[in-house]
Design a protein around this motif. Structure first.
Motif: not given
Ligand code: 5CA
Ligand code: ZN
Length: 419
Positions: A45, A47, A55, A59, A84, A236, A258, A260, A291, A298, A300
């Motif tokens: 999920g 953060t 993005g 996902t 998170t 984490w 994702g 990443d 994305v 993209m 944060k």
């Molecule tokens: N809380 C952690 C995972 S435990 C985390 O990665 N949070 S996140 O807010 O950074 O990303 C949430 C979900 O969106 C993750 O599955 C991440 O891989 C996906 N994600 C983040 N940025 C992108 C992007 N630019 N394109 C596609 N998926 C993305």
């Protein structure tokens, strides 16, 4: 924790194939694991400090498609997702903006819920905040210490105790897990990603540079919870392991997120999980492409965000946002252009006009050729671009829509054309 309201999913006639997905660990397409008619899904999920950009949306929409085709195939799905809601980037954003970290997490989680609802994403059965499982994480870290698979690292910055790390090499020696099992990366790539993605390969006192943090002893000014280890907070990767294992039997049918997250996050979650249960963590690893916007991923942290809530607030139809995303295959990396939304709105318009002339009376509850085409495309590694093309072709053919056609678009693509 509360998830969000479940959208309506019409039941469809006939029988549907089980999905085949690309598996990161084997680099092959494989059937998803369904045992006694049931499958399990864990998706990492957000953060919650700056939600929900396209993005993220892309996902969660990809895994929503998976849930929808499993359900259509009669599979009983159990879906778990974390949030998170305590971690360094969230705490940093809260400090930088003068907001209490709890308020920031709560407000962004609320925004995420309403975005998912707008996009007609099916809610997870278990939506779990990390702050609700802190004591379980401490217990898991203590267990790994007992098993000889974790160790303490001298932590002068804390008056409460020492940080606890997972011993990757010990886990390789005594479990079936090994480095690279899921990611297939070489050591150099893993070390680079560890540094870029929340790890600390250069921290003195670690046994291996890749060893990840399990428990962070409290520092001044940081949130912490009492535990038998020390006052502190979760690392984490272990948070996802603990949440997944609380709700899903090992191995999980599909572990997703994702691309990443391939390394270190998913590989280390698997290492912790295998160490605790002796079982493989997941049967299949599914990862979505990244994305981009304005030429860069993209994210944060970069701030190059297009947010679902802002598109909706500007009067865009969330169904068009969903279609714009579905126009890309989930595994490809792609860039968002504002014109994509206009094209998706035009497509939605064509589909809605076709739907408004539907012959609901003629519903005979037999699978239609469109339903068969959607099932075929989506079961084939979630091929949403082909699915959209199948609807386009049906709409362009000029023949009247049937109730089953509209139900199929709603159930499988998450787009309600009767609105
Ligand atoms: N809380 C952690 C995972 S435990 C985390 O990665 N949070 S996140 O807010 O950074 O990303 C949430 C979900 O969106 C993750 O599955 C991440 O891989 C996906 N994600 C983040 N940025 C992108 C992007 N630019 N394109 C596609 N998926 C993305
Ligand atoms: Zn995760």
């Amino acid at each position: 924790m509360r998830a969000w309201t479940r959208p309506t999913v019409p039941a469809l006639p006939g029988s549907a194939p089980l999905p085949v997905l690309h598996d990161t660990a084997t680099a092959e397409r494989r059937p998803t694991r369904v045992v006694d008619g049931a499958a399990s899904l864990y998706v990492c999920g957000i953060t919650p400090y700056d939600a929900t950009h396209l993005g993220h949306a892309s996902t969660y929409l990809a895994f929503d498609t998976l849930v929808r085709i499993w359900l259509d195939a009669g599979v009983a799905v159990t879906y778990a997702q974390n949030t998170t809601d305590v971690d360094d980037p969230l705490l940093e954003r809260a400090a930088a903006t003068g907001v209490d970290w709890r308020d920031l997490a709560a407000s962004q989680t609320d925004l995420f819920r309403s975005d998912m609802q707008h996009l007609q994403v099916l809610p997870p059965d278990h939506y779990v905040a990390v702050t609700d499982v802190v004591s379980d994480v401490a217990l898991a870290a203590a267990r790994l210490l007992d098993l000889g698979l974790a160790y303490r690292v001298d932590t002068p910055g804390s008056t409460e105790g020492d940080d606890v790390y997972f011993d990757v090499r010990a886990a390789e020696r005594s479990t079936s897990w090994h480095l690279g099992l899921e990611s297939r990366y070489d050591l150099e790539t893993m070390t680079r990603f560890s540094a870029e993605r929340g790890g600390d390969p250069d921290r003195p006192g670690k046994r291996d540079p890749l060893d990840p943090l399990l428990w962070r002893a409290a520092r001044d000014g940081e949130p912490s919870w009492p535990s038998a280890l020390s006052a502190g907070r979760p690392g984490w990767h272990i948070e996802c392991t603990v949440i997944a294992q609380a709700h899903l039997a090992a191995p999980i049918s599909v572990n997703g997120g994702g691309s990443d997250l391939v390394f270190p996050h998913h590989e280390m979650s698997a290492a912790h999980g295998t160490a605790m249960t002796g079982e493989p963590y997941a049967d299949l690893w599914a990862h979505t492409g990244m994305v981009a916007y304005q030429g860069e991923k993209m994210s944060k942290s970069l701030g190059n965000l297009v947010k679902v809530s802002e598109l909706v607030a500007a009067g865009h139809d969330a169904r068009a946002v969903r279609l714009a995303v579905a126009g890309h295959h989930y595994r490809s990396d792609w860039e968002w252009f504002d014109a994509d939304l206009e094209a998706a709105e035009a497509r939605l318009d064509r589909w809605a006009r076709w739907a408004s002339a539907a012959d609901d009376a003629a519903a005979d509850d037999e699978p239609t050729p469109l339903l068969a085409a959607l099932r075929h495309a989506l079961a084939d590694d979630l091929d949403t671009p082909s699915a959209l093309a199948a609807v386009d072709a049906r709409v362009a053919s000029g023949s009247t829509a049937t109730a089953v056609d509209l139900d199929a678009v709603q159930a499988l693509l998450g787009v309600d054309l009767r609105r």
